[in-house]
Design a protein around this motif. Structure first.
Motif, short mmCIF file in Angstrom:
data_model
loop_
_atom_site.label_atom_id
_atom_site.label_comp_id
_atom_site.label_asym_id
_atom_site.label_seq_id
_atom_site.Cartn_x
_atom_site.Cartn_y
_atom_site.Cartn_z
N UNK A 1 -9.42 -0.65 9.95
CA UNK A 1 -9.98 -2.62 9.54
C UNK A 1 -10.67 -3.63 8.77
N UNK A 2 -11.35 -2.52 7.78
CA UNK A 2 -11.95 -2.44 6.84
C UNK A 2 -11.07 -2.25 5.88
N UNK A 3 -11.43 -3.51 4.29
CA UNK A 3 -10.26 -4.04 3.57
C UNK A 3 -9.97 -2.65 2.46
N UNK A 4 -10.72 -1.44 2.21
CA UNK A 4 -10.35 -0.88 1.79
C UNK A 4 -9.16 0.25 2.09
N UNK B 1 -6.04 -0.90 2.62
CA UNK B 1 -5.43 -0.90 1.02
C UNK B 1 -5.00 0.69 1.39
N UNK B 2 -5.67 1.33 1.86
CA UNK B 2 -5.39 2.94 1.30
C UNK B 2 -3.93 3.05 2.11
N UNK B 3 -3.61 2.82 3.49
CA UNK B 3 -2.73 2.71 4.94
C UNK B 3 -1.42 2.08 4.53
N UNK B 4 -1.91 1.28 3.39
CA UNK B 4 -0.11 0.05 2.23
C UNK B 4 0.04 1.27 1.29
N UNK B 5 -0.85 1.40 0.70
CA UNK B 5 -0.35 2.58 -0.23
C UNK B 5 -0.01 4.10 -0.06
N UNK B 6 -0.24 4.82 0.58
CA UNK B 6 -0.42 5.72 1.64
C UNK B 6 0.06 6.34 2.41
N UNK B 7 0.24 5.04 3.00
CA UNK B 7 1.70 5.23 4.07
C UNK B 7 0.69 5.54 5.68
N UNK B 8 0.95 5.50 6.74
CA UNK B 8 0.32 5.51 8.08
C UNK B 8 0.94 7.15 8.52
N UNK C 1 -9.80 6.04 -6.00
CA UNK C 1 -10.49 5.51 -6.09
C UNK C 1 -10.74 4.05 -7.01
N UNK C 2 -9.82 3.70 -6.95
CA UNK C 2 -9.69 2.08 -7.74
C UNK C 2 -9.80 1.23 -6.44
N UNK C 3 -9.67 1.93 -5.51
CA UNK C 3 -9.41 1.06 -4.11
C UNK C 3 -11.00 1.24 -3.12
N UNK C 4 -11.19 2.31 -3.62
CA UNK C 4 -12.55 2.64 -2.68
C UNK C 4 -13.91 2.46 -3.39
#
Length: 198
Positions: free
Chosen positions: A42-45, A48-55, A84-87
């Motif tokens: 539920x945090x922002x990072x 974004x990680x789930x969006x880009x790397x998939x479930x 790295x750009x996300x986190x």
């Protein structure tokens, strides 16, 4: 107050040095701990990680499967840069909050334990001192294989994803050689005068 950047290579024994510094009462901010906190569900990072790397990188608990994500980023440099750009912005925000807390508490200096300090280079300009925890390459690979149960090729790929320790040595203001045992490492913290006097 001033900042001390502490770094090392994967499996170089940085955790041993951090444990000794904490025993001595030093204020230490651990970027790895913060990195785990900022990717909680539920945090922002996290989103974004789930969006880009998939479930498929999620555990049944919906937390990120660090091993699965690690396998992706250590074999695909562009995915590692994306992660790295996300986190990194989220990690840096939290580190700043903790630095301010120690400042208010009156600490003379704070040690920032940052694994990729020399790779990213964005934070080195804020450090009065930079300390590298070093070990010889053979010891590093052996420790990594033993610790993570990796093959030689997997261990070499993870080491290769970071700047070589010899290159980091040239960038650091202090070196702690952690190729030996814990007591040898502890003695270096005293014999080299790493009390960070201004």
């Amino acid at each position: 107050m001033f900042l001390v950047g502490l770094s090392g290579g994967i499996a170089s024994g940085k955790s041993t040095v951090v444990a000794v510094l904490r025993e001595l009462g030093c204020a230490v901010i651990d970027a790895d701990v913060i990195a785990r906190e900022v990717v909680q569900p539920h945090l922002k990072a996290y989103q974004q990680i789930v969006r880009y790397f998939g479930p498929e990188i999620l555990l049944e608990s919906r937390e990120i499967n660090r091993e699965a994500l690690g396998n992706i980023i250590f074999s695909q440099p562009e995915k590692r840069r994306l992660l790295n750009a996300i986190t990194h912005p989220e990690i840096q925000k939290e580190m700043l909050k903790q630095v301010l807390k120690y400042f208010v508490l009156g600490h003379r200096y704070v040690i920032l334990d940052i694994p990729l300090l020399f790779e990213t280079r964005t934070l080195t300009r804020f450090m009065k001192h930079t300390v590298l925890v070093y070990c010889d390459p053979q010891t590093q690979l052996a420790r990594l294989r033993r610790r993570n149960g990796l093959s030689q090729a997997e261990a070499e790929a993870r080491v290769a994803s970071q700047l070589p320790l010899d290159e980091k040595r040239r960038m650091a203001t202090h070196i702690i050689d952690n190729s030996g045992d814990r007591e040898s490492t502890r003695q270096q913290l005293f014999s080299k005068g790493l009390d960070f006097q201004v």
